[in-house]
Design a protein around this motif. Sequence first.
Motif, short mmCIF file in Angstrom:
data_model
loop_
_atom_site.label_atom_id
_atom_site.label_comp_id
_atom_site.label_asym_id
_atom_site.label_seq_id
_atom_site.Cartn_x
_atom_site.Cartn_y
_atom_site.Cartn_z
N LEU A 18 0.84 -1.21 0.00
CA LEU A 18 0.00 0.00 0.00
C LEU A 18 0.88 1.26 0.00
O LEU A 18 0.62 2.21 -0.75
N ALA A 19 1.93 1.25 0.81
CA ALA A 19 2.83 2.42 0.86
C ALA A 19 3.50 2.62 -0.50
O ALA A 19 3.64 3.75 -0.97
N SER A 30 0.45 10.37 4.59
CA SER A 30 0.34 9.10 5.32
C SER A 30 1.58 8.82 6.15
O SER A 30 2.65 9.38 5.91
N ALA A 31 1.39 7.94 7.13
CA ALA A 31 2.54 7.40 7.88
C ALA A 31 2.24 5.93 8.14
O ALA A 31 1.08 5.56 8.35
N PHE A 32 3.26 5.11 8.07
CA PHE A 32 3.12 3.67 8.37
C PHE A 32 4.02 3.35 9.55
O PHE A 32 5.19 3.75 9.57
N LEU A 33 3.48 2.61 10.52
CA LEU A 33 4.20 2.35 11.77
C LEU A 33 4.39 0.85 11.97
O LEU A 33 3.47 0.07 11.74
N LEU A 112 7.79 5.66 6.48
CA LEU A 112 7.73 4.38 7.19
C LEU A 112 8.51 4.53 8.50
O LEU A 112 9.68 4.93 8.47
N ILE A 113 7.86 4.24 9.60
CA ILE A 113 8.51 4.46 10.90
C ILE A 113 8.59 3.14 11.65
O ILE A 113 7.55 2.55 12.01
N PHE A 114 9.80 2.66 11.86
CA PHE A 114 9.99 1.39 12.58
C PHE A 114 10.29 1.67 14.06
O PHE A 114 10.53 2.81 14.45
#
Length: 436
Positions: A18-19, A30-33, A112-114
């Motif tokens: 999706l990202a 957007s942000a993905f975590l 993208l945040i890990f």
Amino acid sequence: MDKLDLVGIGIGPFNLSLAAQLDGISDVKSAFLDQKAEFAWHPDMMLPGVELQTSFLKDLVTLTNPTSKWSFLAYIVNQKRMLDFMNADFAAVPRREFAAYLKWVAGHLDGLIFGNAVREVAFDGKDFQVCSDRGVYTAKNLAVGIGKPAFVPNWARHLPTEKCFHTSQAKSRLPDLRGKRVAVIGGGQSGAELVEYLLGGNRDSVEEVLWLSRRDNFEPLDDTPFVNEYFTPGYADVFANLPDDRKQELMSRQKLASDGASLSTLKSIYQLIYRQRYLDEGDVVGRLLPQREVFQVQYDGEDFRIAARNGLNQVVEFFHADALILATGYETALPEFMAPLRARLEEGVSGAYRLDANFRACWDGPADRGIFVQNAGRIDLGIFEPQLSLMAWRSAKIVNALLGQDVFDLEQNPPIVDWLANGTSMAGDAVVQAWG
Ligand SMILES: Cc1cc2nc3c(=O)[nH]c(=O)nc-3n(C[C@H](O)[C@H](O)[C@H](O)COP(=O)(O)OP(=O)(O)OC[C@H]3O[C@@H](n4cnc5c(N)ncnc54)[C@H](O)[C@@H]3O)c2cc1C
């Protein structure tokens, strides 16, 4: 923090897709975590030699966006090994290679945040509030892509976890099994991969491997053309509109379309046993035990006593092992962090969520606030749902639904198979044609 259009929770292949599909669409913030420190695809099942069960063309983007720079082939070219890759002519791509591709994409996409676990999601009447280890994100929409928790059967819940563990923890636990009798329980691909590895007499060599499965036999994944039709948008559209009881019935009959072992793994296991038995090669003794439904395991501090009913004659048989590996698959459950929204969500046949054909959970909130969920609708939406096969199509569908416009052209030719004749409704009532 600014209000976002979308917060993605979890960065496995599905939300990564999706990202990747959102990359370059400038009007979506957007942000993905993800809770992990860095991207890793099922690292504890990355045994030597394991292979992808899907074509590499079914990557993060190619099905709907073949010119994206985030395709598998773009990765191979970037690594300067396209011709070597072609010459290697893999029948199935090594899973390690596909995992490296996914990690490469995850390392290049923005947002993208890990190292950031999500703890709670609430709705304040207007927007979602996503509470994570690194702060609270306000978002109009969510994309939940957290995979599935390991399924541990009731009979295993009281057993000591240092000697009885799920395949999802296998690789880091294998060194503890040296010289032991190990029972692998479950006849799918994960069980097969572990049995192959353990029988192979590697450096963590075990003494004996018992492979128990309640299936009729150790059966291969059905990868034939008409079965692969289940993994097409055309069939997905038909399936999504069937009544719930029909979906459940079909799903149990389609098991081997997604849940069998690879033919190459099964052949390798057979050959390993043959070599050990007839050619004196290898020291690991293997016992293949299909038709065994394990229903009880007792542990006396040293030895596991496994009780299994034999499906051929209904006799209860007992087996002994020093360690158990549960190749018992994964389940669908509403994650703890969604507890504040539980009462507002409709439950589907797969458990947890009822999803519409755009992968949006049915809930009682405003229509312009969506909870998209990936990998939680196997029975609601079809057998493709937990697999990589249609991930690029699914994430394109989510992007279109999120933006309310056809950013991706998802128009397809009619399916090769006529699943429903024209003029026939989902309930099977033929439309009566008036002859003029
Ligand atoms: C060993 C193995 C091999 C497979 N091989 C194939 C194959 O060859 N072909 C195929 O079609 N399918 C395959 N599958 C099935 C499927 O493609 C994979 O399971 C795939 O990884 C599913 O992707 P996902 O994004 O839903 O979940 P996952 O890959 O499980 O990723 C979920 C992510 O969410 C994160 N997360 C969870 N909770 C939180 C939280 N609270 N906050 C933040 N982050 C969170 C996790 O850290 C994880 O990174 C395989 C499955 C397994 C187990």
